[in-house]
Design a protein around this motif. Structure first.
Motif, short mmCIF file in Angstrom:
data_model
loop_
_atom_site.label_atom_id
_atom_site.label_comp_id
_atom_site.label_asym_id
_atom_site.label_seq_id
_atom_site.Cartn_x
_atom_site.Cartn_y
_atom_site.Cartn_z
N ALA A 123 4.99 4.68 -5.97
CA ALA A 123 5.62 3.63 -6.76
C ALA A 123 5.07 2.27 -6.36
O ALA A 123 4.77 1.41 -7.20
CB ALA A 123 7.14 3.67 -6.58
N ILE A 124 4.92 2.07 -5.06
CA ILE A 124 4.38 0.81 -4.55
C ILE A 124 2.94 0.62 -5.00
O ILE A 124 2.55 -0.46 -5.47
CB ILE A 124 4.49 0.78 -3.01
N VAL A 125 2.13 1.66 -4.87
CA VAL A 125 0.72 1.56 -5.25
C VAL A 125 0.59 1.25 -6.74
O VAL A 125 -0.22 0.40 -7.14
CB VAL A 125 -0.03 2.86 -4.89
N ARG A 126 1.38 1.92 -7.56
CA ARG A 126 1.29 1.69 -9.01
C ARG A 126 1.67 0.26 -9.37
O ARG A 126 1.05 -0.36 -10.25
CB ARG A 126 2.17 2.69 -9.75
N ILE A 135 1.34 -11.07 -8.03
CA ILE A 135 2.00 -11.21 -6.73
C ILE A 135 0.96 -11.06 -5.61
O ILE A 135 1.04 -10.16 -4.79
CB ILE A 135 3.13 -10.16 -6.57
N PRO A 136 -0.04 -11.95 -5.60
CA PRO A 136 -1.16 -11.77 -4.67
C PRO A 136 -0.76 -11.81 -3.20
O PRO A 136 -1.38 -11.13 -2.38
CB PRO A 136 -2.09 -12.95 -5.01
N ASP A 137 0.27 -12.58 -2.86
CA ASP A 137 0.67 -12.63 -1.45
C ASP A 137 1.22 -11.30 -0.99
O ASP A 137 0.96 -10.85 0.13
CB ASP A 137 1.69 -13.74 -1.22
N ILE A 138 1.96 -10.61 -1.87
CA ILE A 138 2.49 -9.29 -1.52
C ILE A 138 1.37 -8.27 -1.48
O ILE A 138 1.33 -7.40 -0.60
CB ILE A 138 3.60 -8.87 -2.51
N ALA A 139 0.43 -8.36 -2.43
CA ALA A 139 -0.71 -7.44 -2.43
C ALA A 139 -1.53 -7.58 -1.16
O ALA A 139 -1.94 -6.59 -0.55
CB ALA A 139 -1.57 -7.69 -3.67
N GLU A 140 -1.77 -8.82 -0.74
CA GLU A 140 -2.52 -9.05 0.49
C GLU A 140 -1.76 -8.54 1.71
O GLU A 140 -2.35 -7.96 2.63
CB GLU A 140 -2.83 -10.54 0.63
#
Length: 225
Positions: A123-126, A135-140
């Motif tokens: 779910a997180i990966v998708r 949401i680049p800060d969360i992705a990083e």
């Protein structure tokens, strides 16, 4: 991030030290996380509303705000806790000095593969695949505490095995990236594109066993070294 930091991360995101959060509060918090994970898969991150999450989990908007702040905060908590749980397992394998390289690498690989078959992980990966640009800060943060930490753990393991004479790995960081890519790449792609496809335990163990054997073919010491 070492094992202690992973546990600290779990503690920080579970509010366990807050005097206002008891067992019922933790149960409500977990219900919100579970509901959000399911809805993010069903509807996507952007289309899932706080009303949707509260409707499925129960509770109130005030409870959600108290624990997470907003939808992005909820997703960040879900991502951090899941990553910490995975890293705790990898840390135990990394620290085991008794296991031979074949056993250690097999355990490491099976732990990563198990994570890819976990609904919360996927779910997180998708969400990150579809919404990472928003949401680049969360992705990083995901890459820092997830894949990059796993690579560092494995690189450390390979370096220590090389120092002990069990392996000959000249570039542990590059070898770690290659090994993890070999283990997870095909399975992750299948999980993203064919989420209903299942693998038996025997198939997974065979896949991992062949990958470990191939990796060790190039990593074991040769005569005269």
């Amino acid at each position: 991030m070492d094992r202690g930091n992973a546990r600290e991360l779990i503690d920080r995101t579970t509010d366990k030290d807050s005097p206002t959060v008891g067992p019922r509060g933790r149960a409500r918090r977990q219900a919100l996380l579970d509901a959000a994970a399911a809805l993010f898969v069903e509807k996507g991150f952007e289309k899932t509303t706080l009303t949707d999450i509260i409707g499925r989990a129960g509770g109130s908007r005030a409870t959600l705000y108290e624990h997470f702040g907003d939808k992005e905060g909820l997703f960040r908590a879900m991502m951090e806790e899941n990553s910490a749980r995975i890293q705790d397992g990898l840390a135990a394998i990394q620290a085991d000095e008794r296991a031979a390289p074949e056993e250690g690498l097999t355990r490491f690989a099976l732990h990563l593969v198990a994570a890819l078959f976990d609904d919360r992980t996927m779910a997180i990966v998708r969400v990150l695949v579809s919404e990472g640009g928003r949401i680049p800060d969360i992705a990083e943060a995901f890459f820092r505490i997830g894949p990059e930490t796993a690579q560092r753990r494995l690189a450390d393991y390979l370096a220590r095995q090389t120092a002990a004479g069990a392996l000959t790995v000249a570039e542990p960081e590059a070898a770690a990236r290659g090994f993890i890519g070999m283990i997870t790449g095909n399975i992750l792609l299948r999980r993203l594109i064919l989420p209903e496809q299942s693998f038996s335990r025997e198939e997974v163990e065979h896949y991992v066993g062949r990958a470990v054997a191939l990796f060790l073919t190039g990593a074991r010491p040769t005569a005269g070294h």
